[in-house]
Write a protein that holds these residues in place. Sequence first.
Motif, mmCIF file in Angstrom:
data_model
loop_
_atom_site.group_PDB
_atom_site.id
_atom_site.type_symbol
_atom_site.label_atom_id
_atom_site.label_comp_id
_atom_site.label_asym_id
_atom_site.label_seq_id
_atom_site.Cartn_x
_atom_site.Cartn_y
_atom_site.Cartn_z
ATOM 1 N N GLU A 52 0.806 -1.221 0.000
ATOM 2 C CA GLU A 52 0.000 0.000 0.000
ATOM 3 C C GLU A 52 0.840 1.272 0.000
ATOM 4 O O GLU A 52 0.322 2.364 -0.262
ATOM 5 N N GLU A 56 0.212 5.363 -1.572
ATOM 6 C CA GLU A 56 0.483 6.617 -0.869
ATOM 7 C C GLU A 56 1.428 7.504 -1.674
ATOM 8 O O GLU A 56 1.238 8.712 -1.778
ATOM 9 N N LEU A 310 1.139 2.270 8.319
ATOM 10 C CA LEU A 310 1.125 1.013 7.577
ATOM 11 C C LEU A 310 1.544 -0.109 8.521
ATOM 12 O O LEU A 310 2.022 0.148 9.634
ATOM 13 N N GLU A 318 0.883 -3.235 4.435
ATOM 14 C CA GLU A 318 -0.563 -3.255 4.298
ATOM 15 C C GLU A 318 -1.187 -2.179 5.178
ATOM 16 O O GLU A 318 -0.515 -1.575 6.016
ATOM 17 N N ARG A 319 -2.482 -1.946 4.987
ATOM 18 C CA ARG A 319 -3.204 -1.000 5.834
ATOM 19 C C ARG A 319 -3.440 -1.635 7.206
ATOM 20 O O ARG A 319 -3.909 -2.763 7.298
#
Length: 355
Positions: A52, A56, A310, A318-319
């Motif tokens: 992810e 961003e 993160l 990942e989130r």
Amino acid sequence: MTGRGIDQILPHPADPRLFEPVVQDARDYVTLAQQRNGPIPSPVPFRYIWGEALEELRRRQPAVRIVNLETSITDDGMPAEKEIHYRMGAGNLPCLGAAELDCCVLANNHLLDWGETGLLDTLRLLSGSGIATAGAGADLDAALAPAILPAATNQRILVFGYGSPTAGVPPEWAARPSRPGISLLRAITDTVATEIAERARQFRRPGDLVLVSLHWGGNWGYQIPAAQRAFAHWLIESGVVDVVHGHSSHHFRPLEVWQGKLILYGCGDFLNDYEGIAGYEEFRGDLTMMYFPVVDARDGSLKALELAPLQIRRMRLERPSPGDIDRLFDRLNRECAPFGSRFELDAAGVIHLRL
């Protein structure tokens, strides 16, 4: 900006709380991660590890992308006389290109894990990939020279890197006039801070911004030694340095705005392979952040700072869950309050520094 880069991290054998025996094959880290968080696909593209974080970066389009790369990139060399050795094979170099990095700071305690050969290979491979380096070189002048990054029309960002023995940097790794090595932060004193500022002044042109990147301090805990805080203040008070970028700790450490400028005492690991290794769970080293400062081009003052949380999971970013974001946010406020820093959390899970 981030802390630790892509590396192979071995648990410290002196710490009984960490996984034993010491891992000898990096594939064992994959097994540990899968035991913790489930299957990891194989093979994966080079961009996989960034997860992810790439979204961003795409959304924000920062002017420059700077990391501390705490490993050598080599397929050669002899292991240094130390217990823990990191290495990234040259074939994995496209991992760095997938994030479009602009600069890797190399002044840390793992760059020479595979000797001068590993150092020189790292410099050659990064240069060939168009990634600037700071804090290490083929000789002393090269190690002390900044990475010079174009940021905007007629503006540059100068990145200086230094590694401290307080973070396990062997003093003998210091570059010499005719020997490769790193830029050693030989002491944390006002005299050395003044030397760094004066060196930066020699390179700085009107309109430039100066970032000093420091690999210093221990791996765990939130306390900032008084000498480190004074050192960071001295750098800012010199009128030459605009941002202090600290790293070495495996989790975030407090940040501070001093005389209108940003000090990051410890950014924490951004990518590592601790996943599945027991020990120090209370620090939640799996939770990490991307740091997006907005700096005034005229005077280097901090105009805004956003932190994107993160989580390292299945060897990619990942989130985090909403609960983990809340925990990170609360801890950030608690640890940074003594430094006068307070934060707000928006509906999208982004943390904002109050200015």
